[in-house]
Design a protein around this motif. Structure first.
Motif, PDB file in Angstrom:
ATOM      1  N   GLU B   2       0.833  -1.208   0.000  1.00  0.00           N
ATOM      2  CA  GLU B   2       0.000   0.000   0.000  1.00  0.00           C
ATOM      3  C   GLU B   2       0.861   1.250   0.000  1.00  0.00           C
ATOM      4  O   GLU B   2       0.595   2.198  -0.744  1.00  0.00           O
ATOM      5  CB  GLU B   2      -0.887   0.029   1.262  1.00  0.00           C
ATOM      6  CG  GLU B   2      -2.352  -0.236   0.948  1.00  0.00           C
ATOM      7  CD  GLU B   2      -3.134  -0.310   2.258  1.00  0.00           C
ATOM      8  OE1 GLU B   2      -3.155   0.713   2.962  1.00  0.00           O
ATOM      9  OE2 GLU B   2      -3.697  -1.399   2.528  1.00  0.00           O
ATOM     10  N   GLU B   3       1.921   1.185   0.765  1.00  0.00           N
ATOM     11  CA  GLU B   3       2.844   2.319   0.850  1.00  0.00           C
ATOM     12  C   GLU B   3       3.486   2.595  -0.498  1.00  0.00           C
ATOM     13  O   GLU B   3       3.588   3.713  -0.955  1.00  0.00           O
ATOM     14  CB  GLU B   3       3.924   1.997   1.903  1.00  0.00           C
ATOM     15  CG  GLU B   3       4.930   3.098   2.100  1.00  0.00           C
ATOM     16  CD  GLU B   3       6.352   2.615   1.900  1.00  0.00           C
ATOM     17  OE1 GLU B   3       7.003   2.326   2.885  1.00  0.00           O
ATOM     18  OE2 GLU B   3       6.779   2.530   0.727  1.00  0.00           O
ATOM     19  N   LEU B   4       3.800   1.476  -1.218  1.00  0.00           N
ATOM     20  CA  LEU B   4       4.424   1.583  -2.539  1.00  0.00           C
ATOM     21  C   LEU B   4       3.498   2.308  -3.511  1.00  0.00           C
ATOM     22  O   LEU B   4       3.919   3.190  -4.255  1.00  0.00           O
ATOM     23  CB  LEU B   4       4.755   0.178  -3.076  1.00  0.00           C
ATOM     24  CG  LEU B   4       5.457   0.140  -4.427  1.00  0.00           C
ATOM     25  CD1 LEU B   4       6.919   0.553  -4.290  1.00  0.00           C
ATOM     26  CD2 LEU B   4       5.370  -1.231  -5.056  1.00  0.00           C
ATOM     27  N   VAL B   5       2.178   1.933  -3.411  1.00  0.00           N
ATOM     28  CA  VAL B   5       1.223   2.531  -4.332  1.00  0.00           C
ATOM     29  C   VAL B   5       0.964   3.992  -3.985  1.00  0.00           C
ATOM     30  O   VAL B   5       1.008   4.875  -4.850  1.00  0.00           O
ATOM     31  CB  VAL B   5      -0.113   1.737  -4.348  1.00  0.00           C
ATOM     32  CG1 VAL B   5      -1.155   2.418  -5.237  1.00  0.00           C
ATOM     33  CG2 VAL B   5       0.145   0.304  -4.815  1.00  0.00           C
ATOM     34  N   SER B   6       0.710   4.255  -2.683  1.00  0.00           N
ATOM     35  CA  SER B   6       0.333   5.625  -2.302  1.00  0.00           C
ATOM     36  C   SER B   6       1.494   6.605  -2.436  1.00  0.00           C
ATOM     37  O   SER B   6       1.291   7.774  -2.734  1.00  0.00           O
ATOM     38  CB  SER B   6      -0.228   5.643  -0.873  1.00  0.00           C
ATOM     39  OG  SER B   6       0.786   5.156  -0.004  1.00  0.00           O
ATOM     40  N   LYS B   7       2.735   6.108  -2.219  1.00  0.00           N
ATOM     41  CA  LYS B   7       3.873   7.024  -2.302  1.00  0.00           C
ATOM     42  C   LYS B   7       4.713   6.786  -3.530  1.00  0.00           C
ATOM     43  O   LYS B   7       5.924   7.007  -3.537  1.00  0.00           O
ATOM     44  CB  LYS B   7       4.745   6.859  -1.026  1.00  0.00           C
ATOM     45  CG  LYS B   7       3.996   7.239   0.235  1.00  0.00           C
ATOM     46  CD  LYS B   7       4.783   6.855   1.472  1.00  0.00           C
ATOM     47  CE  LYS B   7       5.849   7.918   1.782  1.00  0.00           C
ATOM     48  NZ  LYS B   7       6.567   7.579   3.060  1.00  0.00           N
ATOM     49  N   LEU B  77      12.122   0.467 -20.135  1.00  0.00           N
ATOM     50  CA  LEU B  77      11.684   1.468 -19.161  1.00  0.00           C
ATOM     51  C   LEU B  77      12.452   1.328 -17.842  1.00  0.00           C
ATOM     52  O   LEU B  77      12.780   2.328 -17.197  1.00  0.00           O
ATOM     53  CB  LEU B  77      10.175   1.347 -18.920  1.00  0.00           C
ATOM     54  CG  LEU B  77       9.312   1.798 -20.117  1.00  0.00           C
ATOM     55  CD1 LEU B  77       7.836   1.538 -19.831  1.00  0.00           C
ATOM     56  CD2 LEU B  77       9.550   3.275 -20.432  1.00  0.00           C
ATOM     57  N   THR B  78      12.769   0.085 -17.444  1.00  0.00           N
ATOM     58  CA  THR B  78      13.532  -0.088 -16.185  1.00  0.00           C
ATOM     59  C   THR B  78      14.900   0.570 -16.319  1.00  0.00           C
ATOM     60  O   THR B  78      15.402   1.191 -15.382  1.00  0.00           O
ATOM     61  CB  THR B  78      13.721  -1.575 -15.813  1.00  0.00           C
ATOM     62  OG1 THR B  78      14.422  -2.209 -16.880  1.00  0.00           O
ATOM     63  CG2 THR B  78      12.397  -2.274 -15.567  1.00  0.00           C
ATOM     64  N   HIS B  79      15.496   0.477 -17.494  1.00  0.00           N
ATOM     65  CA  HIS B  79      16.810   1.116 -17.716  1.00  0.00           C
ATOM     66  C   HIS B  79      16.675   2.631 -17.707  1.00  0.00           C
ATOM     67  O   HIS B  79      17.546   3.326 -17.177  1.00  0.00           O
ATOM     68  CB  HIS B  79      17.433   0.621 -19.032  1.00  0.00           C
ATOM     69  CG  HIS B  79      18.022  -0.747 -18.906  1.00  0.00           C
ATOM     70  ND1 HIS B  79      19.312  -0.977 -18.436  1.00  0.00           N
ATOM     71  CD2 HIS B  79      17.472  -1.971 -19.130  1.00  0.00           C
ATOM     72  CE1 HIS B  79      19.537  -2.285 -18.408  1.00  0.00           C
ATOM     73  NE2 HIS B  79      18.413  -2.919 -18.827  1.00  0.00           N
ATOM     74  N   LEU B  80      15.539   3.132 -18.263  1.00  0.00           N
ATOM     75  CA  LEU B  80      15.320   4.578 -18.252  1.00  0.00           C
ATOM     76  C   LEU B  80      15.221   5.066 -16.800  1.00  0.00           C
ATOM     77  O   LEU B  80      15.839   6.063 -16.401  1.00  0.00           O
ATOM     78  CB  LEU B  80      14.031   4.920 -19.023  1.00  0.00           C
ATOM     79  CG  LEU B  80      13.647   6.397 -19.003  1.00  0.00           C
ATOM     80  CD1 LEU B  80      14.671   7.231 -19.779  1.00  0.00           C
ATOM     81  CD2 LEU B  80      12.247   6.591 -19.597  1.00  0.00           C
ATOM     82  N   TYR B  91      12.853   5.426  -6.865  1.00  0.00           N
ATOM     83  CA  TYR B  91      13.016   4.001  -6.596  1.00  0.00           C
ATOM     84  C   TYR B  91      11.707   3.235  -6.590  1.00  0.00           C
ATOM     85  O   TYR B  91      11.647   2.074  -6.974  1.00  0.00           O
ATOM     86  CB  TYR B  91      13.759   3.798  -5.261  1.00  0.00           C
ATOM     87  CG  TYR B  91      15.259   4.060  -5.409  1.00  0.00           C
ATOM     88  CD1 TYR B  91      16.070   3.065  -5.999  1.00  0.00           C
ATOM     89  CD2 TYR B  91      15.848   5.256  -4.969  1.00  0.00           C
ATOM     90  CE1 TYR B  91      17.429   3.306  -6.154  1.00  0.00           C
ATOM     91  CE2 TYR B  91      17.199   5.486  -5.128  1.00  0.00           C
ATOM     92  CZ  TYR B  91      17.992   4.495  -5.722  1.00  0.00           C
ATOM     93  OH  TYR B  91      19.330   4.708  -5.864  1.00  0.00           O
ATOM     94  N   ARG B  92      10.623   3.924  -6.158  1.00  0.00           N
ATOM     95  CA  ARG B  92       9.333   3.210  -6.110  1.00  0.00           C
ATOM     96  C   ARG B  92       8.836   2.929  -7.532  1.00  0.00           C
ATOM     97  O   ARG B  92       8.401   1.839  -7.833  1.00  0.00           O
ATOM     98  CB  ARG B  92       8.290   4.025  -5.337  1.00  0.00           C
ATOM     99  CG  ARG B  92       8.607   4.057  -3.844  1.00  0.00           C
ATOM    100  CD  ARG B  92       7.424   4.522  -3.023  1.00  0.00           C
ATOM    101  NE  ARG B  92       7.788   4.538  -1.609  1.00  0.00           N
ATOM    102  CZ  ARG B  92       8.408   5.560  -1.010  1.00  0.00           C
ATOM    103  NH1 ARG B  92       8.713   6.661  -1.684  1.00  0.00           N
ATOM    104  NH2 ARG B  92       8.709   5.490   0.268  1.00  0.00           N
ATOM    105  N   ILE B  93       8.928   3.966  -8.407  1.00  0.00           N
ATOM    106  CA  ILE B  93       8.518   3.751  -9.794  1.00  0.00           C
ATOM    107  C   ILE B  93       9.373   2.662 -10.426  1.00  0.00           C
ATOM    108  O   ILE B  93       8.884   1.760 -11.094  1.00  0.00           O
ATOM    109  CB  ILE B  93       8.624   5.061 -10.610  1.00  0.00           C
ATOM    110  CG1 ILE B  93       7.555   6.037 -10.136  1.00  0.00           C
ATOM    111  CG2 ILE B  93       8.463   4.787 -12.110  1.00  0.00           C
ATOM    112  CD1 ILE B  93       7.600   7.387 -10.819  1.00  0.00           C
ATOM    113  N   SER B  94      10.670   2.750 -10.136  1.00  0.00           N
ATOM    114  CA  SER B  94      11.598   1.760 -10.677  1.00  0.00           C
ATOM    115  C   SER B  94      11.205   0.354 -10.235  1.00  0.00           C
ATOM    116  O   SER B  94      11.189  -0.588 -11.025  1.00  0.00           O
ATOM    117  CB  SER B  94      13.022   2.105 -10.215  1.00  0.00           C
ATOM    118  OG  SER B  94      13.884   1.032 -10.504  1.00  0.00           O
ATOM    119  N   GLY B  95      10.849   0.217  -8.950  1.00  0.00           N
ATOM    120  CA  GLY B  95      10.434  -1.104  -8.423  1.00  0.00           C
ATOM    121  C   GLY B  95       9.189  -1.587  -9.137  1.00  0.00           C
ATOM    122  O   GLY B  95       9.103  -2.761  -9.540  1.00  0.00           O
TER     123      GLY B  95
END
Lengths: 140, 395
Positions: B2-7, B77-80, B91-95
């Motif tokens: 949830e934290e990953l999604v909200s933040k 996209l992960t490399h971008l 880092y969250r988007i990357s994850g």
């Protein structure tokens, strides 16, 4: 006026047909001399030699069978067409004879200039009279 | 989670990579540029693949290829994201991107494994080419076979024609001799023979005449329909002229003809004329009294025409219906009714050549009605089709 054919050449490979033809022609009393050729080659030779000069005794009429072995009547007509014009002019009138009722035979035979008529075998007495009237000369 | 999604877009918990550890400029840019290089390449690959897929819609397993497009795109996209992290610590988007990449990659793996058996069985272009070549060879062989059959058929037809010529000439010549000389002999011996001998001579003449007629008819039957042509044929004048002609041949009969509204049909005028000639002649020949009524009717159908010729003649047993269409099958003695029995077989042959069929409705003493059909697109051009050898008559 009664007309007679002084000299007729009958070209037919079939001896029975030739014999019957002779009987019919003779019986009519309107044909003076009847000569025969059993093959197209013999007929060609005869016609070739008799058309050499006007003096030589020639035929007044040729009765030619369409279906003959080796040289058919049609082939003989083709050969006659190739004679030189001088001889061609001296050729007697030719009447074709055939037992076949196939109209194609008739059409082909009639495409030749020398062919004046077409008879279906066996000849009838009436045929002999018509021939004499058409191709004969006044009997004197 | 949830934290990953909200933040997801929140970067406040991390530090940009340049500030994390001791990066030399070269080392940092090595990472950044390499990641960007991988990213652009991984973006270009799906574009090219997508373009290829749009153009080649016949490609096998297009879904798998679309999955490849997606998985390579996500990898890119992960490399971008990795490159961006040097400045913005996403880092969250990357994850999330890595998670998506993993899911799509595994889905691709599973799909790949699933289609593997089918993919293995797929024929390579070379195999396909070989197969095409083989089929082409087979077709050529079949064509050669058909050409050969056609040539054989042509030869058989020529032989038949030749045979007919031989029959007509060579077989009839001796007959003609017998006939001609028997006639002469009969005439010459007329006053020398007694009644019995005269009867014998009569049998010889009639027998030979009849045989000659049979040969003629057989030839006529064999030749029927050769080289036919097709045109519009108005049956009304045709039937009228045929009827007048046939009636002239039977002066002893009084003949009444009743013609309905007849159609203009498509066919060979000469052959159709023969059909009516034979049918009307039969009507006059097989009549009971001296007055003969013949009715001709026509009807236009969607794909052709139906024509009927009825008479009030002697008719015949319906059991004999098939027999009357067979060559030389007669239902009467030669003395009773003349003819060789070729009229109706010729009629049927012609009708068949016009893509139709013929039947008869009759009973003894009640007349006969012959009904035949003609197709709108007849096959009169027939070079004697091989299956026209089964036919019939009564005439």
């Amino acid at each position: 006026m009664r007309k007679v054919v002084r000299s007729v050449l009958v070209v037919d490979d079939d001896s029975a047909d030739a014999c019957f033809c002779e009987f019919i022609l003779e019986h009519s009393g309107r044909f003076v001399r009847i000569a025969f050729a059993r093959t197209g080659e013999d007929a060609l030779e005869l016609l070739d030699s008799t058309t050499n000069s006007a003096e030589k005794e020639s035929f007044d009429l040729v009765l030619l069978d369409v279906n003959m072995p080796v040289m058919t009547g049609i082939e003989l007509l083709e050969r006659l067409e190739k004679l030189d014009p001088m001889k061609r002019r001296r050729l007697p009138p030719i009447v074709m004879m055939t037992a076949s009722e196939d109209p194609r035979d008739r059409a082909r035979a009639e495409s030749f200039e020398a062919v004046r008529g077409f008879l279906v075998k066996p000849l009838r007495e009436a045929d002999a009279l018509v021939l004499a009237d058409r191709f004969g000369d006044a009997d004197i | 989670m949830e934290e990953l999604v909200s933040k997801l877009l929140d970067t406040s918990d991390f530090v940009a990579r340049w500030h994390c550890g001791n990066w030399t400029s070269e080392h940092g840019w090595l990472h950044v540029l390499s990641d960007l290089g991988v990213f652009t390449a991984y973006m270009a690959i799906p574009v090219v693949l997508g373009f290829f897929l749009m153009r080649r819609r016949d490609l096998p397993f297009p879904k798998i290829v679309w999955m490849f497009v997606a998985f390579i795109g996500f990898c890119g996209l992960t490399h971008l994201a990795d490159a961006i992290i040097f400045w913005k610590p996403i880092y969250r988007i990357s994850g999330a991107l890595k998670l998506a990449t993993a899911v799509v990659s595994w889905a691709t793996v599973i799909a790949l494994v699933r289609v593997m058996p089918r993919a293995i069985s797929l024929r390579s272009p070379e195999a396909l080419e070989r197969e095409v070549a083989e089929r082409t060879r087979e077709l050529a062989a079949r064509k050669a076979q058909r050409d050969q059959l056609n040539a054989e058929l042509r030869r058989a037809n020529e032989e038949l024609e030749q045979f007919a010529a031989i029959v007509s000439h060579d077989l009839r010549a001796p007959l003609r001799a017998i006939r001609s000389f028997t006639e002469i002999l009969s005439r010459r011996l007329d006053d020398k023979v007694d009644a019995t001998e005269r009867e014998f001579l009569g049998h010889v003449t009639r027998g030979v005449t009849r045989m000659d007629g049979l040969i003629c008819d057989l030839l006529g039957y064999a030749r029927t329909g050769r080289g036919g042509t097709s045109e519009d044929v108005d049956l009304t004048p045709l039937v009228r002229s045929v009827a007048a002609e046939v009636a002239a041949g039977h002066p002893e009969k009084s003949f009444s003809l009743d013609i309905g509204v007849l159609p203009v049909v498509w066919g060979d005028a000469r052959l159709l004329r023969q059909v009516f000639q034979n049918l009307i002649d039969n009507a006059l020949k097989f009549s009971t009294g001296s007055i003969v009524h013949v009715a001709v009717r026509g009807e236009t159908l969607q794909d052709g025409w139906t024509i009927s010729v009825s008479d009030d003649g002697i008719g015949f047993d319906p059991e004999q219906r098939e027999r009357v269409f067979q060559p030389f099958q007669r239902l009467h003695l030669a003395e009773e009714y003349e003819g060789t029995g070729i009229g109706l077989p010729i009629v049927r042959k012609i009708v068949h050549q016009h893509g139709g069929d013929i039947g008869v409705d009759t009973s003894p003493g009640r007349g006969a009605t012959f009904t035949f059909t003609l197709a709108r697109a007849p096959t009169v051009t027939a070079v004697a089709s091989p299956d026209q050898s089964r036919e019939r008559d009564s005439a």
